[in-house]
Design an enzyme around this catalytic site. Sequence first.
Site, mmCIF file in Angstrom:
data_model
loop_
_atom_site.group_PDB
_atom_site.id
_atom_site.type_symbol
_atom_site.label_atom_id
_atom_site.label_comp_id
_atom_site.label_asym_id
_atom_site.label_seq_id
_atom_site.Cartn_x
_atom_site.Cartn_y
_atom_site.Cartn_z
ATOM 1 N N ILE B 88 40.664 53.080 41.892
ATOM 2 C CA ILE B 88 41.494 51.492 41.724
ATOM 3 C C ILE B 88 40.459 51.076 40.178
ATOM 4 O O ILE B 88 39.583 50.608 40.484
ATOM 5 C CB ILE B 88 41.493 50.639 42.384
ATOM 6 C CG1 ILE B 88 42.308 51.218 44.276
ATOM 7 C CG2 ILE B 88 42.474 49.556 42.864
ATOM 8 C CD1 ILE B 88 42.040 50.862 45.348
ATOM 9 N N CYS B 89 41.084 50.804 39.288
ATOM 10 C CA CYS B 89 41.062 50.272 38.250
ATOM 11 C C CYS B 89 41.517 48.907 37.767
ATOM 12 O O CYS B 89 43.024 48.227 38.523
ATOM 13 C CB CYS B 89 41.757 51.024 37.048
ATOM 14 S SG CYS B 89 41.353 50.148 35.174
ATOM 15 N N LEU B 90 40.694 48.196 38.864
ATOM 16 C CA LEU B 90 40.599 46.468 39.079
ATOM 17 C C LEU B 90 39.842 45.922 38.683
ATOM 18 O O LEU B 90 38.844 46.242 39.152
ATOM 19 C CB LEU B 90 41.246 46.140 40.210
ATOM 20 C CG LEU B 90 42.034 44.795 40.583
ATOM 21 C CD1 LEU B 90 42.620 44.604 40.251
ATOM 22 C CD2 LEU B 90 42.205 45.009 42.091
#
Lengths: 528, 153
Positions: B88-90
Amino acid sequence: MMPDMESNHHLNRFLREEDQKPLQHLPYTVLKEADISQRQLDDITQVCSTLSVSRSAAIILLRHCNWNVSKLFDNWFDEEDEVRITVGLFKNPPVDQFSTDGSLVKYFCFETFPGGDGFDDQRISSTFCDHFYCRACWVGYISKSIANDGLGCLSLKCPHPCCGAAVGEDMIFVLAAESADKDKYLRYLLRSYVEDSYRKRKIKWCPAPGCDHAVDFVDYVGGSGGACDVSCLCSYKFCWNCNEEAHSPVKCDTVAKWILKHKDESENTNWILVNTKPCPECRRPIEKNQGCSHMRCRAPCKFEFCWICLGPWGGSHSCNSYLQGVKNKSDKRKEVAKLNLDRYIHYYERWVANHESRQKALVDFQLVQDVHLKKLDRKYRQTNPILSFIREAWLKIIECRRVLKWSYAYGYYFPTHEHGKRQFFEYLQGEAESGLEKLHHCAEVELEEHINADKPIEDFIEFRTKLVQLTVLIGNYFKNLVRAMENDLPEISSYGDYWSCYICTYVNEGSATMCVMCSSQSPVHGEV
Amino acid sequence: MANSNLPRRIIKETQRLLSEPAPGISASPSEDNMRYFNVMILGPTQSPYEGGVFKLELFLPEEYPMAAPKVRFLTKIYHPNIDKLGRICLDILKDKWSPALQIRTVLLSIQALLSAPNPDDPLSENIAKHWKSNEAEAVETAKEWTRLYASGV
């Protein structure tokens, strides 16, 4: 026995001339760790006194402006409030507000502290905000940042996600768990002064392992592809432009290509092409490791073929008949690859040989300095200044080995179509190399004889004259080689049917073996 | 074993996650490792993931809460900020992590990411390109993947 006065006079004159050469103005300064710290402290002190801020705040502000004091002053006096907000030095700290839904935690540890004095001892906020966390939480937060964030620990902010208040050096020193953390923090602070500096194009660390010096290149303009050699106090020489070891007069892009070339897998590929044959069925490369020509490819292919003709292996296979003119693509490719590999190996072997000779010369020079000169001093009662000709010779050997080493990288990338230039370059390189071998032999083997054998002082004076003359001569050879490499041999015309004399510059016809004007021999047609 | 000397914070967070779960999110620790959580997030309403149930795994590293939890989607999902391995790109899982945040915050942020994909900061280049060039078609693909992979959990 009295030494030969004439030889002595000649040597002393040479040494006096060497000593009287004016000291070259270096365009750079080598800074010790203490010098860097002092410069940093001066900048911090100046900011503290001018802006009336704490040391911690001064560091935060200077880092924000890449340690550029004048830029900081300009920004501060133009827009103090904006600068404060950007770096997290709040005048009016944000109120300690935590979300009511409990999605943010007041203490990372989830401990609950009773009210009263004991609680106040535990509650700590950043200097520039009112978000309180317990001491243990702060200690963990700071230690983790110092351990993992590198220079980022100098930009530490309040842990509250929406805050951004700076955590300064004062707080870190109070709360850092161990003294090792404080040392690490100070180390990062020092590194920041060099690595984050607005002058980072003009100041950098010496790349030698374990060296703590930085080089401040005062007169650096930059942009040129040429090498720019810098000598650190740790005695390591490196190129300012590309950070590789010193390689003048060879240009940085040539060095980069060369280093990439011999790190690269391409040579492995070439080796595979030269020393293996592809299975005719699955094309996997196969190396012949037994005498018989009956090859059997590995599973799952398992194709059986003849190593010589690559034809399928039959019961009574023979491929002895010569079929004229039949040469497959693979053979041609292999021939080209073999030529290229041989050419590369030629230059690479000589590059390595000179590299190793230089490394050995560095070790030998140390031995000469520490042991041999003292022996000679006792043996011939020659004072150290008189014996400095030996030191000069070894320094010349070390420097010339370096130039010669890189001349092979230069030669490898020399344009193939410029035959005249190439031959002239190789002539200069050959002269320099054979001269250097003589000098190296003289300084290594003949010196050893004078140290160990019982020879009269006359022999030593003769040796001294020989070594001094060789040192000067080889110096001249290498000056010519370096000049030629720096200017890409402009003396030699690239136009096929003419050659330009390197002595009088007269342009001679290509067929002429000697210069019409000065009778110098053509470098293309033989020895000069 | 990972359960011995479990920090008070992890114990308290776990208790709270179980007693007061966030809407559309369930997280329960593994029996043999209290630092490993099995997570389920319901696809937010009015998003391409509506009606889907997405499985995630969440792991609290040794340095937690000083370091961010490690979170990954186990259910295949068509989203510009989630790659084919479920990563996840967070920002709060990377450089914007703060120890003042907690598991609940992270899971709520992931749920919000499903409602508002950000193709300008992609992890999956192809999906982001698709999202930017033809959003309607990309949304349809996301719905299709939700139906295929996230409905029968």
